[in-house]
Scaffold this motif. Structure first.
Motif, short mmCIF file in Angstrom:
data_model
loop_
_atom_site.label_atom_id
_atom_site.label_comp_id
_atom_site.label_asym_id
_atom_site.label_seq_id
_atom_site.Cartn_x
_atom_site.Cartn_y
_atom_site.Cartn_z
N TRP A 10 0.85 -1.19 0.00
CA TRP A 10 0.00 0.00 0.00
C TRP A 10 0.88 1.23 0.00
O TRP A 10 2.04 1.19 0.41
N ALA A 11 0.32 2.32 -0.47
CA ALA A 11 0.99 3.63 -0.44
C ALA A 11 -0.08 4.69 -0.22
O ALA A 11 -1.04 4.77 -0.99
N PHE A 59 -6.79 0.25 8.19
CA PHE A 59 -5.34 0.30 8.26
C PHE A 59 -4.96 0.10 9.72
O PHE A 59 -5.40 0.85 10.59
N ASP A 60 -4.17 -0.92 10.01
CA ASP A 60 -3.80 -1.21 11.39
C ASP A 60 -2.40 -0.72 11.75
O ASP A 60 -1.85 -1.10 12.77
N GLY A 61 -1.83 0.12 10.90
CA GLY A 61 -0.49 0.63 11.12
C GLY A 61 0.55 -0.13 10.32
O GLY A 61 1.65 0.36 10.11
N GLU A 62 0.20 -1.32 9.88
CA GLU A 62 1.12 -2.13 9.08
C GLU A 62 0.48 -2.69 7.82
O GLU A 62 1.14 -2.84 6.80
N VAL A 82 -10.93 -10.36 -2.13
CA VAL A 82 -10.96 -9.54 -0.92
C VAL A 82 -9.51 -9.26 -0.55
O VAL A 82 -8.65 -10.13 -0.72
N ILE A 83 -9.25 -8.06 -0.06
CA ILE A 83 -7.92 -7.75 0.46
C ILE A 83 -8.05 -7.68 1.97
O ILE A 83 -8.79 -6.85 2.49
N HIS A 84 -7.35 -8.58 2.64
CA HIS A 84 -7.40 -8.64 4.11
C HIS A 84 -5.98 -8.70 4.65
O HIS A 84 -5.27 -9.68 4.41
#
Length: 138
Positions: A10-11, A59-62, A82-84
């Motif tokens: 991700w960006a 977004f969980d920080g990582e 799905v993106i998990h």
């Protein structure tokens, strides 16, 4: 043909770049958009608008998660995933009937989300009382 992806990067960006890197989800939070190249490998641009009625990004920080699933029914590959937590979970194909039903439901959800709130009778009554007290001549 490029290989189907099993994970993404991700960006967070201010603007979506013109040239999208394979396997990168570009998140333009100010514009409420997540854009990436199709993870099936066909290279088509996929845009998922963020809103409570459409897609949500976590977004969980990582890692990132994008929900609900991304169904690219309009693309030749008709990919569905799905993106998990940066992992691509491949989902099965849908019938034309299921796609049409989901599209109808999605449109209704968006219309409900963006529709103005109805003025309830109790609120109308209150507004009427306020206006009458302001403009009532004694």
């Amino acid at each position: 043909m490029p290989k189907r992806r099993e994970s993404v990067r991700w960006a967070f960006v201010d603007y979506i770049p013109t040239d999208l890197e394979e396997g990168t989800n570009y998140v333009a939070a100010e514009f409420g958009a997540v854009v990436h190249r199709c993870l099936e490998g066909c290279g088509e641009k996929v845009s998922t608008p963020l809103s409570p009625a459409q897609w949500q990004l976590y977004f969980d920080g990582e890692t990132i998660s994008l929900t609900p699933s991304v169904g690219n029914w309009g693309l030749p590959c008709k990919s569905h995933y799905v993106i998990h937590r940066n992992t691509v979970i491949w989902a099965g194909p849908w019938s034309d009937r299921a796609v049409a039903a989901a599209a109808h439901s999605d449109r209704a959800s968006v219309e409900r989300h963006f529709a103005p709130e109805p003025l309830h009778a109790s609120r109308r009554s209150y507004i009427r009382q306020v206006l009458q007290s302001c403009f009532h001549r004694r």
